[in-house]
Design an enzyme around this catalytic site. Structure first.
Site, PDB file in Angstrom:
ATOM      1  N   SER A 249      -5.173 -10.679  -1.909  1.00 17.75           N
ATOM      2  CA  SER A 249      -4.442  -9.492  -2.324  1.00 17.75           C
ATOM      3  C   SER A 249      -4.962  -8.919  -3.642  1.00 17.75           C
ATOM      4  O   SER A 249      -6.153  -8.666  -3.769  1.00 17.75           O
ATOM      5  CB  SER A 249      -2.958  -9.847  -2.384  1.00 17.75           C
ATOM      6  OG  SER A 249      -2.196  -8.693  -2.179  1.00 17.75           O
ATOM      7  N   LYS A 253      -8.925  -8.176  -4.889  1.00 17.83           N
ATOM      8  CA  LYS A 253      -9.525  -6.973  -5.479  1.00 17.83           C
ATOM      9  C   LYS A 253     -10.366  -7.385  -6.695  1.00 17.83           C
ATOM     10  O   LYS A 253     -11.487  -6.921  -6.892  1.00 17.83           O
ATOM     11  CB  LYS A 253      -8.450  -5.974  -5.919  1.00 17.83           C
ATOM     12  CG  LYS A 253      -7.399  -5.618  -4.841  1.00 17.83           C
ATOM     13  CD  LYS A 253      -6.343  -4.637  -5.370  1.00 17.83           C
ATOM     14  CE  LYS A 253      -4.955  -4.747  -4.756  1.00 17.83           C
ATOM     15  NZ  LYS A 253      -4.743  -4.305  -3.424  1.00 17.83           N
ATOM     16  N   TRP A 340       0.126  -3.011   5.545  1.00 22.56           N
ATOM     17  CA  TRP A 340       0.048  -2.389   4.218  1.00 22.56           C
ATOM     18  C   TRP A 340      -1.398  -2.383   3.707  1.00 22.56           C
ATOM     19  O   TRP A 340      -1.847  -1.467   3.049  1.00 22.56           O
ATOM     20  CB  TRP A 340       0.975  -3.168   3.287  1.00 22.56           C
ATOM     21  CG  TRP A 340       1.180  -2.638   1.903  1.00 22.56           C
ATOM     22  CD1 TRP A 340       0.881  -3.286   0.737  1.00 22.56           C
ATOM     23  CD2 TRP A 340       1.785  -1.401   1.522  1.00 22.56           C
ATOM     24  NE1 TRP A 340       1.256  -2.515  -0.337  1.00 22.56           N
ATOM     25  CE2 TRP A 340       1.811  -1.350   0.116  1.00 22.56           C
ATOM     26  CE3 TRP A 340       2.302  -0.320   2.241  1.00 22.56           C
ATOM     27  CZ2 TRP A 340       2.334  -0.271  -0.604  1.00 22.56           C
ATOM     28  CZ3 TRP A 340       2.818   0.760   1.522  1.00 22.56           C
ATOM     29  CH2 TRP A 340       2.833   0.770   0.123  1.00 22.56           C
ATOM     30  N   HIS A 390       1.380 -11.485   5.244  1.00 23.18           N
ATOM     31  CA  HIS A 390       0.509 -11.321   4.077  1.00 23.18           C
ATOM     32  C   HIS A 390       0.509 -12.596   3.224  1.00 23.18           C
ATOM     33  O   HIS A 390       1.404 -12.809   2.407  1.00 23.18           O
ATOM     34  CB  HIS A 390       1.063 -10.134   3.265  1.00 23.18           C
ATOM     35  CG  HIS A 390       0.320  -9.832   1.998  1.00 23.18           C
ATOM     36  ND1 HIS A 390      -0.959  -9.340   1.976  1.00 23.18           N
ATOM     37  CD2 HIS A 390       0.696  -9.940   0.687  1.00 23.18           C
ATOM     38  CE1 HIS A 390      -1.334  -9.147   0.722  1.00 23.18           C
ATOM     39  NE2 HIS A 390      -0.358  -9.522  -0.078  1.00 23.18           N
TER      40      HIS A 390
HETATM   41  C1  GTR Z   1       1.375  -5.299  -3.555  1.00 23.48           C
HETATM   42  C2  GTR Z   1       0.299  -4.273  -3.716  1.00 23.48           C
HETATM   43  C3  GTR Z   1      -0.910  -4.685  -2.962  1.00 23.48           C
HETATM   44  C4  GTR Z   1      -1.261  -6.132  -3.193  1.00 23.48           C
HETATM   45  C5  GTR Z   1      -0.054  -7.043  -3.329  1.00 23.48           C
HETATM   46  C6  GTR Z   1      -0.338  -8.447  -3.853  1.00 23.48           C
HETATM   47  O1  GTR Z   1       2.554  -4.962  -4.114  1.00 23.48           O
HETATM   48  O2  GTR Z   1       0.775  -3.057  -3.239  1.00 23.48           O
HETATM   49  O3  GTR Z   1      -1.987  -3.840  -3.277  1.00 23.48           O
HETATM   50  O4  GTR Z   1      -2.076  -6.264  -4.286  1.00 23.48           O
HETATM   51  O5  GTR Z   1       0.908  -6.492  -4.121  1.00 23.48           O
HETATM   52  O6  GTR Z   1      -1.110  -8.663  -4.769  1.00 23.48           O
HETATM   53  O7  GTR Z   1       0.282  -9.365  -3.308  1.00 23.48           O
END
Ligand code: GTR
Length: 410
Positions: A249, A253, A340, A390
């Site tokens: 996540s 990045k 998402w 996720h």
């Molecule tokens: C969310 C965000 C995502 C992702 C996520 C995470 O809220 O929108 O881009 O980075 O957090 O890091 O779990």
């Protein structure tokens, strides 16, 4: 934000593939100077200009930062994890920024393997949250209360009860050790607390930048990963030439940006990194750049916010960031329950980087369409779409270890 743009940010979420407006990706084999690229040499000559574009427009420009650093082994044990592993906890401190507490890195190294490859990445809730090893130091740094659970995090500090309670099964140490791999991880808040004002007490504040807009938290976390690799290069118990950087996540990045900039990383794995990570920016599906910039203003540079409603004028897209990893192996993953992050957008991003891998005679994904669940595709570059939500789970790790054995450590 004006009321109108706030409403747009709230409303503009699309999960219908048929509703995505047509878009054209910038040609990956056209250099920043407009010239056609046909050889690895030409691609490499284009490298720094392309990196600079990503920095200026999205991730922020990494300023010159002193990396005079010291390594202190805080603790080590030769029979950790039931006798199978060496555990080390190493504190990386920076001579020129004594106000930073430093990076506290946790390492597990298999005992029966000489110089194993090593997985390197950041974690969300501190090293102590990843397992039940009571000797792992509890992080003292500022923390997001991801679980909204006062037993685990109180006043933005981790409590003992958070030991072994990580949100994601992000670092299955024993699984790695059993398969002959080392792991090296650190808490991402060691270098900058993850909130809009966090830069003040983190690295960005320490280096004396008053203008926090030009650089970003993502840039600071990527920098952290490179400093961890600096240490690994000095540790003769691991093979730092086979360091696989990965992240889930937001930390995916950061790992992506680290891998693109720092060619010492031998391979990159993106676990559901989504917008600002593996996903194509031009696709209107799931999280968009408008949403992410609104919710997490500190993650990316100020300039990225100027592309609101105008993403087609961005002079690149994320497939070109994968190009900057080539010819090194890459694995990208999505999950069914994580729309998402735009699974198809992550697949297409890697897919559209194939021409750069082809310059180096590296095979592509071997699939033109997004694959069904739990059927990984590709070889040197790979992709999977697993069932579930996720997170980074045991299925993901089984595939990563297979990939590491077959491609990185062959
Ligand atoms: C969310 C965000 C995502 C992702 C996520 C995470 O809220 O929108 O881009 O980075 O957090 O890091 O779990």
């Amino acid at each position: 934000l004006s009321l109108i743009s706030q409403c747009m940010v709230a409303q503009n979420v699309n999960y219908d593939e048929a509703k995505i407006p047509p878009y054209t990706l910038p040609d990956i084999l056209t250099g920043v100077d407009g010239k056609k690229i046909t050889t690895p040499k030409q691609w490499e000559a284009n490298r720094s200009a392309l990196l600079q574009l990503f920095a200026e427009n999205v991730y922020g420009v990494t300023p010159t930062i002193s990396t005079r650093q010291h390594y202190k082994v805080l603790e080590t044990k030769n029979d950790a994890l039931g006798g199978k592993a060496i555990r080390k906890q190493v504190l990386i401190t920076f001579d020129d920024y004594p106000q930073l507490s430093g990076i506290n890195m946790l390492l597990y190294i298999p005992k029966n393997v000489a110089k194993p490859p090593v997985f390197v990445g950041l974690n969300f809730e501190g090293n102590h949250s990843l397992g039940n090893d009571p000797a792992v130091l509890l992080t003292q740094n500022w923390m997001v209360d991801f679980q909204k659970n006062p037993e685990r995090v109180k006043d933005n500090r981790a409590l003992e009860a958070s030991r072994g309670k990580a949100v994601v099964e992000s670092w299955p140490a024993e699984m790695m050790i059993d398969q002959g791999f080392a792991m090296a991880t650190a808490y991402y808040g060691d270098i900058e607390p993850d909130h809009a004002e966090g830069w003040k007490s983190g690295l960005r504040g320490a280096i004396g930048r008053t203008d926090s807009q030009k650089w970003s938290a993502m840039g600071a976390w990527a920098w952290q990963l490179s400093r961890m690799l600096d240490y690994l290069q000095t540790d003769t118990d691991v093979n730092s030439k086979k360091a696989i950087v990965l992240g889930h996540s937001r930390l995916g990045k950061a790992a992506f940006w680290a891998a693109a900039q720092d060619q010492r990383f031998a391979a990159f794995i993106s676990n559901e990194s989504g917008e600002g990570g593996a996903a194509l920016k031009r696709r209107w599906y799931g999280e968009t750049h408008e949403i992410i910039n609104d919710k997490f203003p500190h993650w990316f540079s100020g300039k990225y916010k100027t592309y609101s409603n105008n993403i087609s004028s961005l002079p690149f897209d994320q497939h070109q960031l994968f190009g900057l990893i080539a010819p090194r192996p890459v694995y990208v993953t999505s999950a069914e329950g994580d729309q998402w992050a735009d699974p198809n957008g992550q697949f297409l991003s890697l897919k559209n980087a194939e021409p750069v891998f082809a310059l180096y005679s590296k095979k592509g994904l071997g699939a033109d369409k997004h694959p069904p669940v739990n059927q990984p595709v590709g070889d040197h570059i790979r992709y999977h779409y697993r069932s579930g939500k996720h997170d980074m789970n045991a299925y993901d790790w089984e595939q990563y270890l297979k990939f590491a054995r077959e491609v990185v450590n062959k």
